[in-house]
Structures are given as structure tokens and as C-alpha cells.
Design a protein around this motif. Structure first.
Motif, PDB file in Angstrom:
ATOM      1  N   ARG A   1      11.773   1.249  -0.464  1.00 29.36           N
ATOM      2  CA  ARG A   1      11.504  -0.029   0.185  1.00 29.36           C
ATOM      3  C   ARG A   1      12.814  -0.627   0.696  1.00 29.36           C
ATOM      4  O   ARG A   1      13.840  -0.567   0.027  1.00 29.36           O
TER       5      ARG A   1
ATOM      6  N   SER B   1       7.939   9.026  -2.577  1.00 27.10           N
ATOM      7  CA  SER B   1       8.803   9.593  -1.545  1.00 27.10           C
ATOM      8  C   SER B   1       9.404   8.545  -0.623  1.00 27.10           C
ATOM      9  O   SER B   1      10.118   8.886   0.319  1.00 27.10           O
ATOM     10  N   LEU B   2       9.134   7.285  -0.887  1.00 26.47           N
ATOM     11  CA  LEU B   2       9.593   6.219  -0.002  1.00 26.47           C
ATOM     12  C   LEU B   2      10.522   5.263  -0.737  1.00 26.47           C
ATOM     13  O   LEU B   2      10.414   5.073  -1.940  1.00 26.47           O
TER      14      LEU B   2
ATOM     15  N   SER C   1       0.340  -4.429  -6.461  1.00 22.18           N
ATOM     16  CA  SER C   1       1.511  -3.582  -6.239  1.00 22.18           C
ATOM     17  C   SER C   1       1.897  -2.934  -7.550  1.00 22.18           C
ATOM     18  O   SER C   1       1.617  -3.459  -8.624  1.00 22.18           O
TER      19      SER C   1
ATOM     20  N   ASP D   1       0.850  -1.191   0.000  1.00 22.25           N
ATOM     21  CA  ASP D   1       0.000   0.000   0.000  1.00 22.25           C
ATOM     22  C   ASP D   1       0.884   1.239   0.000  1.00 22.25           C
ATOM     23  O   ASP D   1       2.110   1.161  -0.059  1.00 22.25           O
ATOM     24  N   LEU D   2       0.267   2.404   0.086  1.00 25.67           N
ATOM     25  CA  LEU D   2       1.012   3.660  -0.044  1.00 25.67           C
ATOM     26  C   LEU D   2       1.869   3.980   1.170  1.00 25.67           C
ATOM     27  O   LEU D   2       2.644   4.936   1.132  1.00 25.67           O
ATOM     28  N   THR D   3       1.744   3.221   2.255  1.00 31.70           N
ATOM     29  CA  THR D   3       2.648   3.424   3.383  1.00 31.70           C
ATOM     30  C   THR D   3       4.021   2.817   3.101  1.00 31.70           C
ATOM     31  O   THR D   3       4.988   3.090   3.813  1.00 31.70           O
ATOM     32  N   ILE D   4       4.105   1.981   2.066  1.00 30.74           N
ATOM     33  CA  ILE D   4       5.358   1.326   1.696  1.00 30.74           C
ATOM     34  C   ILE D   4       5.800   1.698   0.293  1.00 30.74           C
ATOM     35  O   ILE D   4       6.979   1.914   0.030  1.00 30.74           O
ATOM     36  N   GLU D   5       4.842   1.818  -0.605  1.00 32.95           N
ATOM     37  CA  GLU D   5       5.148   2.026  -2.017  1.00 32.95           C
ATOM     38  C   GLU D   5       4.632   3.383  -2.475  1.00 32.95           C
ATOM     39  O   GLU D   5       3.455   3.556  -2.765  1.00 32.95           O
ATOM     40  N   ALA D   6       5.509   4.365  -2.501  1.00 33.13           N
ATOM     41  CA  ALA D   6       5.167   5.708  -2.962  1.00 33.13           C
ATOM     42  C   ALA D   6       6.436   6.385  -3.456  1.00 33.13           C
ATOM     43  O   ALA D   6       7.550   5.943  -3.164  1.00 33.13           O
TER      44      ALA D   6
END
Length: 220
Positions: free
Chosen positions: A31, A28-29, A61, A21-26
Motif C-alpha cells: 500500500r 503481493s501488493l 480491512s 479490497d484485494l486490488t489494494i490489500e493482498a
């Protein structure tokens, strides 16, 4: 997890949704690794082991994740095992593998860790070969093109059989495989595809036609 396992024990078919989800895959991030976060791998394995009927795994994803534990399925893109990130620096833009540095190559065209089930056959055409919808690989032999000239065309036919109980469509993808004696060229390359609708229990034929040079040329 217990509820999912119990449900799978009694279900005629099981669909498992996993992914990122966007807490992991964005944008600004970054992994930390390509594995599924949390206890998803454990959940998927336990539910699949307990399931009474067939199991379908759906990964949601935008990028690849390591699902080598479920590698019997088919993928639309190249997804690497988690240890891939340790085999080359992320700053490397090289696509081809470099043996001296231990680089395995990138993308389906150059990554030499893939195991394509493509067998060469001396027959000139692949005719009426049954390709079962839902199977992991085609049994259609490759078409040898050693005797063709640049402007020649070649064609082959194959059959697609739907052995399931529901109507469905399937993308039949054609790969080219260059001679192994040509160093550093691609391993496989998509040269075309056709989507075919096949009703339950039916058998449809499909034909591919290609120009020798346009489809198979290799440029140094």
C-alpha cells in the motif's frame, strides 16, 4: 454519493461500509499509504453530516487504515494516522519509542501517540461503576496495588448498563498501567477481559480477580 446523502437524510439510522479490497490489500501488493482509497473519506464525512439519525462506520480491512477523521469511535487494535509511516523506517522492528530518533513506538503497548482515558483513583476497588454499552471509554477508576505482595490477589467489581433499546453484549477489557517512573516499559497492557450480555435497559455486575505477580509483573 448524492444518493447516499439523500438516503441518510431520511433514514432513522445510517450504516456506512468502507475499507479495502484485494486490488489494494493482498500479499503481493504494498500500500502506498494507510488512508482510505478513492473518495471514501469524503463520502463518509458528507453522509455523516447529512444523516438524520445515528451513524455507524464499518471498516472492512485486514490491516489498519487512517480514520482519524472519525476517531471518536473505539478500535479493537491500534490504528495509526497516515503520517506514522514517515516517522520510522519500515525496516525497524523496535516496539518501544526512541526519543532520540523520533520513533513513536509500535502497538497499543508502546505507541505513545494514543490517548487512553484511564484515570488513577485512590480507592482500592471499583464497585458498581456504570459502564454504558456504546460509550467510548469506561469511567471506572484504576485499582492501586502498591501495598500488595507477590502472591496476593486483588479484585474489583463494576456494573455494565445497557441504555439502548436492543439487547447486546460487550467485551469489558482490563488494562494494567505500570508506574511512570519505570523507563521504557509498556504504557498499557491487556491483562484480561470478559464478555457480558446485557438486555435492553438492564444493569449487570461483573467481577475481575487477579494474582498480583502473574498479572502485573514487569521483567527487565
Amino acid at each position: 454519493m448524492h444518493q447516499a446523502i439523500e438516503a441518510a437524510k431520511n433514514a432513522e439510522a445510517t450504516i456506512i461500509f468502507g475499507g479495502l479490497d484485494l486490488t489494494i490489500e493482498a500479499e503481493s501488493l504494498d500500500r502506498e499509504n494507510p488512508t482510505l482509497p478513492g473518495d471514501q473519506t469524503q463520502l463518509i464525512n458528507q453522509v455523516a453530516d447529512a444523516a438524520k439519525g445515528p451513524v455507524t462506520l464499518v471498516i472492512m480491512s485486514a490491516g489498519g487504515v487512517d480514520i482519524s477523521f472519525a476517531k471518536r469511535g473505539r478500535l479493537p487494535v491500534t490504528w495509526y494516522n497516515a503520517d506514522y509511516v514517515n516517522k520510522l523506517p519500515m525496516s525497524s522492528m523496535l516496539l518501544r519509542h526512541v526519543d532520540s530518533k523520533g520513533y513513536p513506538g509500535q502497538t497499543y503497548k508502546f505507541f505513545d501517540g494514543l490517548n487512553f482515558d484511564i484515570k488513577l483513583d485512590k480507592r482500592q476497588h471499583c464497585r458498581d461503576i456504570k459502564y454504558t454499552i456504546g460509550a467510548s471509554s469506561s469511567k471506572c477508576p484504576a485499582v492501586l496495588t502498591d501495598d500488595l505482595k507477590c502472591n496476593d490477589a486483588f479484585e474489583f467489581k463494576m456494573g455494565v448498563q445497557n441504555v439502548g433499546k436492543g439487547d447486546g453484549s460487550e467485551a469489558v477489557i482490563v488494562y494494567s498501567k505500570p508506574p511512570e517512573r519505570i523507563a521504557t516499559t509498556h504504557i498499557n497492557q491487556v491483562i484480561g477481559f470478559q464478555r457480558l450480555f446485557v438486555a435492553a435497559g438492564e444493569y449487570e455486575k461483573i467481577k475481575f480477580t487477579y494474582n498480583f505477580c502473574k498479572s502485573l509483573i514487569i521483567v527487565d
